[in-house]
Design a protein around this motif. Structure first.
Motif, mmCIF file in Angstrom:
data_model
loop_
_atom_site.group_PDB
_atom_site.id
_atom_site.type_symbol
_atom_site.label_atom_id
_atom_site.label_comp_id
_atom_site.label_asym_id
_atom_site.label_seq_id
_atom_site.Cartn_x
_atom_site.Cartn_y
_atom_site.Cartn_z
ATOM 1 N N LYS A 146 0.816 -1.207 0.000
ATOM 2 C CA LYS A 146 0.000 0.000 0.000
ATOM 3 C C LYS A 146 0.854 1.263 0.000
ATOM 4 C CE LYS A 146 -3.888 -2.090 2.517
ATOM 5 N NZ LYS A 146 -4.718 -1.998 3.729
ATOM 6 N N SER A 147 2.026 1.200 0.567
ATOM 7 C CA SER A 147 2.870 2.379 0.682
ATOM 8 C C SER A 147 3.727 2.620 -0.552
ATOM 9 C CB SER A 147 3.788 2.257 1.915
ATOM 10 O OG SER A 147 3.028 2.209 3.096
ATOM 11 N N TRP A 189 0.932 -0.003 8.926
ATOM 12 C CA TRP A 189 -0.380 -0.206 8.308
ATOM 13 C C TRP A 189 -1.267 -1.102 9.172
ATOM 14 C CZ3 TRP A 189 -2.788 2.160 4.408
ATOM 15 C CH2 TRP A 189 -2.018 2.930 3.527
ATOM 16 N N SER A 202 -4.878 0.082 10.918
ATOM 17 C CA SER A 202 -6.072 -0.461 10.251
ATOM 18 C C SER A 202 -7.299 -0.426 11.151
ATOM 19 C CB SER A 202 -5.798 -1.896 9.794
ATOM 20 O OG SER A 202 -5.465 -2.718 10.914
ATOM 21 N N SER A 252 -6.216 5.310 9.161
ATOM 22 C CA SER A 252 -6.095 4.591 7.893
ATOM 23 C C SER A 252 -6.319 5.519 6.706
ATOM 24 C CB SER A 252 -7.100 3.440 7.861
ATOM 25 O OG SER A 252 -6.985 2.711 6.661
ATOM 26 N N ASN A 253 -7.286 6.441 6.838
ATOM 27 C CA ASN A 253 -7.539 7.408 5.760
ATOM 28 C C ASN A 253 -6.350 8.341 5.560
ATOM 29 O OD1 ASN A 253 -10.085 6.378 5.244
ATOM 30 N ND2 ASN A 253 -11.114 7.823 6.607
ATOM 31 N N MET A 269 -3.717 6.434 3.705
ATOM 32 C CA MET A 269 -4.095 6.230 2.316
ATOM 33 C C MET A 269 -3.893 7.502 1.505
ATOM 34 S SD MET A 269 -4.825 3.145 1.629
ATOM 35 C CE MET A 269 -5.434 3.523 -0.004
ATOM 36 N N GLU A 308 -1.520 7.680 -1.705
ATOM 37 C CA GLU A 308 -1.978 8.125 -3.026
ATOM 38 C C GLU A 308 -1.118 9.272 -3.549
ATOM 39 O OE1 GLU A 308 -6.073 9.089 -2.579
ATOM 40 O OE2 GLU A 308 -6.715 6.996 -2.304
#
Length: 387
Positions: free
Chosen positions: A5-6, A99, A103, A109-110, A113, A117
């Motif tokens: 994810k990172s 992460w 979670s 978590s937002n 994210m 992104e």
């Protein structure tokens, strides 16, 4: 589980193709191929430089140095990653733990994210620039050097994308075409790899920045109501553990990139100087705009790479100092003495900046980036006076 994810998929693919990503298949074979190809290319590039040291054409020598040093730096970067793959794996594991720990909290978590992104967009843009540049460079080169080749003297005047001195005759057909295609592929692959490493450091720094923002919010959310019951052991432990993980992650990135940053600083200074000198000479002599366009593409990519490293150091320093400001802005003075000490100690520790250094003796900052440009401009003036 590694923190996919990172790190954006293109960066992960690049790390696997260079034998850096932990547990990637055939990583030893991949490293051997990279070492063999880059060693041969570097030998040919430095043969050209040595051959033109005593030549009267200073422009060819400077252009050869300017195109050789970035790939020497890439060689050093990959070698550092290969030798420090255990450290890199620890960094990935720590990121994965971050992460997992976030979670359970939707807001945390937002935040992570959003940073991921942003890192995706930045890394994709950087890699796109470094991949597209060889195509434009090759197109300008072909347009500039397109001419009919009839005699032996014209054959020998054929130029290559990169300044190299091969141990064989390369200017005859079809050897020249094969060498040209091979150099173009090498430019694209090397550009992709350089952009991948720059995208990686952006991803790592933005991940740490996201952790710092989460810690800031936790400090800000310390309520005056805590004066009655005191900070819960869970809350106090969460603050200390998160700050400790931030320090560990930052130290890991620093240890991984410190000597890379030193080589980056030295190399970028020389390369920016060399490309700037070529631009000045071209504008003041034949004013060939195709040559200028070709060199400016290379100049822009190298300057952007120097800016990325300097920006990462500046960003990490500013973010780390903001922890102390957030702790000071919280109602820590209303807590019980034993809880107040926890926040005060965190406040004191966070006043020591987290940063990326160049060889452990100079912080990477935007001011340092400006100094690179100033020093390079001074060297250009000296070279132009010699020319």
């Amino acid at each position: 589980m590694l923190p996919v994810k990172s790190i954006s998929p293109p960066v992960e693919i690049g790390l696997r193709l260079t034998g850096v990503w932990p547990g990637s298949p055939y990583e030893n074979i991949v490293r051997i191929v990279w070492i063999a190809v880059m060693t041969f290319a570097q030998i040919c590039q430095y043969r050209y430089i040595i051959k033109h040291v005593d030549a009267n054409n200073l422009v060819d020598l400077i252009e050869g140095v300017g195109t050789t040093l970035p790939y020497t730096l890439l060689y050093v970067k990959l070698f550092v990653f290969w030798t420090k793959r255990g450290l890199f794996k620890n960094i990935l594991v720590e990121m994965s733990n971050d992460w997992d720990n976030s979670s359970a909290n939707k807001l945390n978590s937002n935040d992570m994210m959003n940073k991921a992104e942003l890192a995706y967009r930045c890394s994709k843009f950087i890699m796109s620039v470094f991949v597209v540049t060889p195509f434009i460079y090759g197109g300008v080169f072909l347009e500039h050097y397109r001419r009919e080749v009839d005699g032996e003297s014209q054959l020998k005047s054929r130029e290559l994308l990169m300044k190299m001195d091969f141990p064989f005759v390369y200017y005859k057909t079809p050897t020249y075409e094969w060498v040209f295609v091979g150099q173009f592929i090498q430019l694209v692959v090397n550009g992709f790899t350089i952009g991948m490493i720059d995208g990686l450091i952006i991803s790592l720094i933005f991940h740490i920045g996201g952790q710092i923002e989460i810690l800031q919010k936790a400090l800000t959310n310390i309520s005056v109501e805590d004066e009655k019951d005191g900070l819960s052991r869970k809350t106090a432990k969460s603050l200390i553990d998160r700050h400790h993980r931030i320090i560990i992650n930052s130290d890991g990135v620093e240890n991984l990139f410190s000597y890379i940053a030193l080589m980056q600083w030295l190399c970028n200074t020389l390369v920016i100087c060399c490309t700037g000198f070529i631009i000045v000479i071209t504008l003041n002599t034949d004013k060939n705009m195709k040559t200028v366009a070709k060199v400016i593409l290379f100049y822009s990519a190298i300057t952007m790479e120097a800016f990325i490293f300097s920006f990462c150091g500046e960003y990490l320093s500013d973010k780390s100092l903001s922890i102390s400001n957030a702790a000071y802005s919280s109602p820590w003075y209303l807590l019980k003495p034993q809880d107040r000490r926890i926040v005060i100690l965190l406040m004191i520790r966070s006043q020591r900046r987290l940063t990326i250094t160049a060889g452990k003796f100079m912080d990477l900052t935007l001011e340092g980036f400006a100094s690179i440009l100033k020093v390079s401009a001074s060297y250009v003036s000296v070279l132009y006076a010699m020319y």
